[in-house]
Design an enzyme around this catalytic site. Sequence first.
Site, short mmCIF file in Angstrom:
data_model
loop_
_atom_site.label_atom_id
_atom_site.label_comp_id
_atom_site.label_asym_id
_atom_site.label_seq_id
_atom_site.Cartn_x
_atom_site.Cartn_y
_atom_site.Cartn_z
N HIS A 130 0.74 -1.30 0.04
CA HIS A 130 0.02 -0.19 -0.15
C HIS A 130 0.88 1.31 -0.02
O HIS A 130 0.51 2.10 0.88
CB HIS A 130 -0.96 -0.34 1.12
CG HIS A 130 -1.95 -1.00 1.11
ND1 HIS A 130 -2.23 -1.75 -0.19
CD2 HIS A 130 -2.80 -1.73 2.02
CE1 HIS A 130 -3.42 -2.43 0.14
NE2 HIS A 130 -3.51 -2.77 1.42
N HIS A 204 -9.75 1.75 0.47
CA HIS A 204 -9.60 0.69 1.19
C HIS A 204 -10.65 0.51 2.35
O HIS A 204 -10.47 0.34 3.49
CB HIS A 204 -8.22 0.80 2.07
CG HIS A 204 -7.72 -0.36 2.28
ND1 HIS A 204 -8.46 -1.50 2.96
CD2 HIS A 204 -6.55 -1.41 1.92
CE1 HIS A 204 -7.79 -2.57 3.02
NE2 HIS A 204 -6.68 -2.35 2.47
N GLU A 338 -11.21 -3.54 -2.89
CA GLU A 338 -10.49 -2.70 -3.48
C GLU A 338 -10.25 -3.02 -5.03
O GLU A 338 -9.48 -3.64 -5.59
CB GLU A 338 -9.29 -2.89 -2.56
CG GLU A 338 -9.39 -3.02 -1.11
CD GLU A 338 -8.23 -3.67 -0.56
OE1 GLU A 338 -6.88 -3.50 -0.64
OE2 GLU A 338 -8.37 -4.72 0.15
C1 BGC Z 1 -4.60 -6.64 2.05
C2 BGC Z 1 -4.21 -7.43 3.34
C3 BGC Z 1 -3.89 -6.32 4.37
C4 BGC Z 1 -4.82 -5.28 4.36
C5 BGC Z 1 -4.57 -4.34 5.26
C6 BGC Z 1 -5.54 -5.52 2.12
O1 BGC Z 1 -5.26 -4.97 0.74
O2 BGC Z 1 -4.65 -7.41 0.78
O3 BGC Z 1 -3.41 -8.39 3.19
O4 BGC Z 1 -3.88 -6.91 5.57
O5 BGC Z 1 -5.12 -4.67 2.92
O6 BGC Z 1 -5.55 -3.57 5.61
#
Ligand code: BGC
Length: 373
Positions: A130, A204, A338
């Site tokens: 991210h 998210h 997402e």
């Molecule tokens: C990921 C997860 C992660 C989460 C965190 C998701 O986009 O795929 O593995 O734990 O984001 O909030």
Amino acid sequence: MKKILLSLTLVAVIFTACNHSSKTKEMVKKDVFGTHNGKEVYLLTLTNKAGNVIRLTNFGARITWIEVPDKTGKKDNVAFGYDTFESTINGDPYFGAVIGRYANRIAKGKFTLDGVGYNTPLNDGPNTLHGGPAGWHSVVWNTEVLKDSKYPAVKFTYVSPDKEEGFPGTVNVAVVYTWTDNNEIVMDYTCSTDKKTVVNLTNHAYFNLHGAGNGDILDHELVIKAASFVPVDSTLIPSGEIRPVAGTPFDFTTPHTVGERIAENYDQLVYGKGYDHTFVLDNKEEVDATVYEPVSGRLMEVITDQPGVQFYCGNFLDGSMIGHGGKPYIYRSGLCLETGHYPDSPNHPDFPTTVLNPGETFKSTTIYRFSVK
Ligand code: BGC
């Protein structure tokens, strides 16, 4: 086709916006939420004609509240978030945030563009997740209430400096959130750069259609219009394979509850500790994914022009995050859809490209639409 449909939606939103100025002022309320790094952080309350409310903050350009009725008309918030700025900044880094510069994972925090190698911080085992720990979820964006819009709308902008979290190029990013009278959150993203870079943007938000903090999401019925998905290794990096969903617990082309097959002994469910995977969207129909929760009757539809959607079902939630109203977010109590590109695309030339060149504008639209049935 998909791009055309979404462009038409956007044109319709802009057209109505031009026809109905002045109305918006009272539909967006802007309050000070806190300050961070010397910048003011706002809490924006958007109320549509139906009287339904969403709340946004410019800290991470987040959605922090979505209050929609159930089939009896009773309203509840279905999005994870916090009541105060202090708990927001000390809480989960991603709830409701815009993720950039690269949503999802980059293997070993390394990629190459035109023969030049770049390194990004490792914040998820051996990988970058991210956009790195100081990604766009963690910065204060500029805020503009779009006063000429028929619907309540807010534009967040941010200038990401060259080499931020290791990524090349100064990037100008904007996201416009529009809350329509049809209970749709329309998210329009725009990005440009002054040097070749990579960009993958998503929102998210975590959803629980019982109401955030009201139990788990294993009974939510999911449809994802995807004939294949992106298998990963134990660190959630794609192997490069694109696997058909047919005959696997990843087949959501017809409705299945989240919990129905989640405990099966299937390699990908073991690696992901449940669902934590990108689905390759067919992109053939208007709606790409739906979530239905039969007790409340709430239905959420996801519409996007992006090639994929990461379906994550809160496998890492453990009740330690205390959200709105003092409610703990327990194991698998929220799900994320997402939209975006596949993980680690910069290292997979055969995946749809995430490269952005100077002179190009990245544009993308995703819609979360709420109703009851
Ligand atoms: C990921 C997860 C992660 C989460 C965190 C998701 O986009 O795929 O593995 O734990 O984001 O909030």
